[in-house]
Design a protein around this motif. Structure first.
Motif, PDB file in Angstrom:
ATOM      1  N   VAL A 145       0.859  -1.189   0.000  1.00 51.45           N
ATOM      2  CA  VAL A 145       0.000   0.000   0.000  1.00 51.45           C
ATOM      3  C   VAL A 145       0.891   1.234   0.000  1.00 51.45           C
ATOM      4  O   VAL A 145       1.759   1.369   0.851  1.00 51.45           O
ATOM      5  N   THR A 146       0.722   2.106  -0.971  1.00 50.81           N
ATOM      6  CA  THR A 146       1.529   3.325  -1.057  1.00 50.81           C
ATOM      7  C   THR A 146       0.615   4.518  -1.318  1.00 50.81           C
ATOM      8  O   THR A 146      -0.211   4.456  -2.232  1.00 50.81           O
ATOM      9  N   PHE A 147       0.716   5.522  -0.491  1.00 55.04           N
ATOM     10  CA  PHE A 147      -0.045   6.737  -0.784  1.00 55.04           C
ATOM     11  C   PHE A 147       0.527   7.921  -0.030  1.00 55.04           C
ATOM     12  O   PHE A 147       1.310   7.754   0.907  1.00 55.04           O
ATOM     13  N   GLU A 148       0.130   9.122  -0.472  1.00 58.73           N
ATOM     14  CA  GLU A 148       0.474  10.342   0.246  1.00 58.73           C
ATOM     15  C   GLU A 148      -0.838  10.983   0.663  1.00 58.73           C
ATOM     16  O   GLU A 148      -1.719  11.216  -0.166  1.00 58.73           O
ATOM     17  N   HIS A 149      -0.993  11.227   1.954  1.00 59.82           N
ATOM     18  CA  HIS A 149      -2.256  11.793   2.450  1.00 59.82           C
ATOM     19  C   HIS A 149      -1.967  13.059   3.242  1.00 59.82           C
ATOM     20  O   HIS A 149      -1.069  13.065   4.078  1.00 59.82           O
TER      21      HIS A 149
ATOM     22  N   LYS B  60      -7.297  11.981  -5.959  1.00 56.59           N
ATOM     23  CA  LYS B  60      -6.372  11.722  -4.851  1.00 56.59           C
ATOM     24  C   LYS B  60      -6.996  10.790  -3.811  1.00 56.59           C
ATOM     25  O   LYS B  60      -6.669  10.873  -2.621  1.00 56.59           O
TER      26      LYS B  60
ATOM     27  N   ASP C 291      -7.490   7.836  -1.411  1.00 53.91           N
ATOM     28  CA  ASP C 291      -6.528   6.954  -0.736  1.00 53.91           C
ATOM     29  C   ASP C 291      -7.276   6.216   0.380  1.00 53.91           C
ATOM     30  O   ASP C 291      -8.442   6.528   0.671  1.00 53.91           O
ATOM     31  N   PRO C 292      -6.640   5.250   1.040  1.00 55.60           N
ATOM     32  CA  PRO C 292      -7.383   4.463   2.045  1.00 55.60           C
ATOM     33  C   PRO C 292      -7.917   5.305   3.205  1.00 55.60           C
ATOM     34  O   PRO C 292      -8.948   4.963   3.790  1.00 55.60           O
TER      35      PRO C 292
ATOM     36  N   ASN D 201      -8.916   8.728   3.123  1.00 58.03           N
ATOM     37  CA  ASN D 201     -10.130   9.482   2.779  1.00 58.03           C
ATOM     38  C   ASN D 201     -11.283   8.549   2.370  1.00 58.03           C
ATOM     39  O   ASN D 201     -12.454   8.898   2.558  1.00 58.03           O
ATOM     40  N   GLN D 202     -10.960   7.351   1.859  1.00 53.19           N
ATOM     41  CA  GLN D 202     -12.043   6.400   1.571  1.00 53.19           C
ATOM     42  C   GLN D 202     -12.720   5.936   2.871  1.00 53.19           C
ATOM     43  O   GLN D 202     -13.941   5.792   2.944  1.00 53.19           O
TER      44      GLN D 202
ATOM     45  N   SER E 212      -9.717  16.053   0.759  1.00 50.86           N
ATOM     46  CA  SER E 212      -8.493  15.271   0.618  1.00 50.86           C
ATOM     47  C   SER E 212      -8.417  14.549  -0.733  1.00 50.86           C
ATOM     48  O   SER E 212      -7.370  14.508  -1.369  1.00 50.86           O
ATOM     49  N   ALA E 213      -9.545  14.011  -1.172  1.00 48.67           N
ATOM     50  CA  ALA E 213      -9.544  13.192  -2.394  1.00 48.67           C
ATOM     51  C   ALA E 213      -9.633  14.033  -3.672  1.00 48.67           C
ATOM     52  O   ALA E 213      -9.225  13.592  -4.740  1.00 48.67           O
TER      53      ALA E 213
END
Ligand code: NAD
Length: 366
Positions: A3-7, A183, A185-186, A188-189, A232-233
């Protein structure tokens, strides 16, 4: 799979409590050491705003508020703020009122304390919007994010059931569009799905008894999460469509969101089965054995729309068949390339045509 993301989480103070707006506002004005407060509220919300502002000194009342923030209103408000040497903007009202406060902060950097009275959620985003010559421009700027939000569900008791439903569906649109926005991501989901879980029972609760404070509180809680997720998204396909319909064709904001949402869900859900399944669960209809998750999500949203008698046809708000080609071209120019389903002229024409007449939203394998 890794899992890769920038939040990015936006910094904001949230004070939530029914019947506490007046006290919370006094505390915030003191904490921010504000001396020259401008209060923005529509003429119809003036009495409610005066109640909320009883404990503070107001240097300027301002009520030139209109949907989608016309640039001329923003200019007038900015000039008034400068003339009165304002150091804090307090907005008491729906998204249009918050939007005007944001327009002031965009050019002046003045802090905002937002006291929302609908479920639009603008108070929790760093998104601004301005409209000029039939075109709505939106942008992202941290200066417009209110420093503080004061949520008080008693202020939403006067919002009629129909407006509450449209506004609540606008909020649900923030949740659903966040699932696949550029954008997403886990984090904001997760916020979006919890927002949907809170909103889904709250809206029928409000329709059943518009004075029921518990349902109003759940709607505000869900609306805040929805807006945080959306901020965020970013804007997904649904928001791009609604901004065109609002800015170019002057359709009402919340009702347009409420009407378009099921068609965008039906368009995208088959391409994101896992998210569709989680959304169906959040809306209170877990995917049954042998049932496809896109169908479950679309069905759950449809039952909610039915239960609250949500807006159904764009034609009811002034869109005509003749407007569709122009709308399609305008949406195509801004549709996110990352949308789970490629956005084509044909696909959009069908989507808007169905939303125009209120045809049943049916998930389609694209
Ligand atoms: P709105 O602020 O225009 O309010 C709709 C109507 O409800 C108005 O007539 C208003 O006077 C009335 N109203 C508001 N609160 C009430 C209450 N408690 N009791 C009785 N009547 C009440 O509409 P909205 O849907 O809240 O906001 C729409 C605007 O917000 C649009 O311009 C939209 O673009 C913007 N918006 C921006 C963002 C963002 O992140 N920037 C997010 C959502 C919405």
């Amino acid at each position: 799979m890794s899992v890769t993301f920038e939040h990015i989480t936006l910094a904001q103070r949230v004070l939530f409590g029914s019947g506490r707006a007046e006290a919370n506002l006094v505390a915030e004005v003191r904490r921010l050491d504000a001396r020259r407060v401008m209060v923005i509220a529509t003429a119809s919300a003036r009495d409610a705003a005066e109640q909320v502002c009883r404990g503070i000194e107001v240097a300027l009342w301002f009520d030139h508020v209109a949907q989608h923030v016309p640039v001329r209103n923003a200019d007038t408000a900015r000039a008034a703020a400068a003339a009165h040497e304002i150091d804090l903007v307090v907005c008491v009202g729906g998204g249009s009122t918050t939007g005007l406060a944001k327009a002031i902060s965009l050019t002046t950097g003045l802090p905002i304390v937002a006291v929302p009275t609908t479920y639009a959620g603008s108070e929790a985003t760093n998104v601004w919007g301005l409209t000029e010559e039939r075109t709505k421009t939106t942008g992202v700027d941290d200066r417009v994010l209110p420093t503080t939000v004061v949520y008080d569900a008693t202020l939403t008791l006067s919002l009629p059931a129909g407006l509450s439903v449209a506004s609540g569906m606008n909020s649900l649109a923030h949740c659903i569009d966040s699932l696949w926005a550029p954008k997403a991501d886990p984090i904001n989901q997760a916020l979006a799905l919890e927002g949907a879980r809170a909103l889904a029972p709250a809206l029928p609760g409000i329709v059943k008894d518009p004075r029921e404070i518990g349902a109003r509180e759940q709607a505000l809680y869900g609306c805040y999460l929805a807006a945080v997720a959306f901020a965020s998204a970013g804007s997904g396909l649904h928001h791009k469509i609604c901004h065109v319909l609002g800015g170019t064709f002057d359709l009402p904001h919340a009702e347009t969101h409420a009407t378009v949402l099921p068609y965008v869900l039906a368009f995208n859900a088959p391409a994101v089965p896992d998210l569709a399944g989680r959304l169906a669960t959040a809306l209170g209809s877990p995917v049954g054995p042998g049932q496809d998750s896109a169908g479950a999500a679309v069905g759950a949203l449809d039952r909610l729309r039915e239960a609250v008698d949500a807006p159904r046809r764009l034609a009811d708000y002034g869109l005509t068949e003749r407007d569709i080609p122009d709308a399609v071209q305008r949406v195509l120019a801004v549709a996110p390339p990352s949308n789970p389903v490629p956005v084509t002229e044909t696909g959009l024409t069908t989507l808007l045509g169905r939303a125009l007449t209120g045809a049943p939203p049916i998930p389609t394998a694209n």
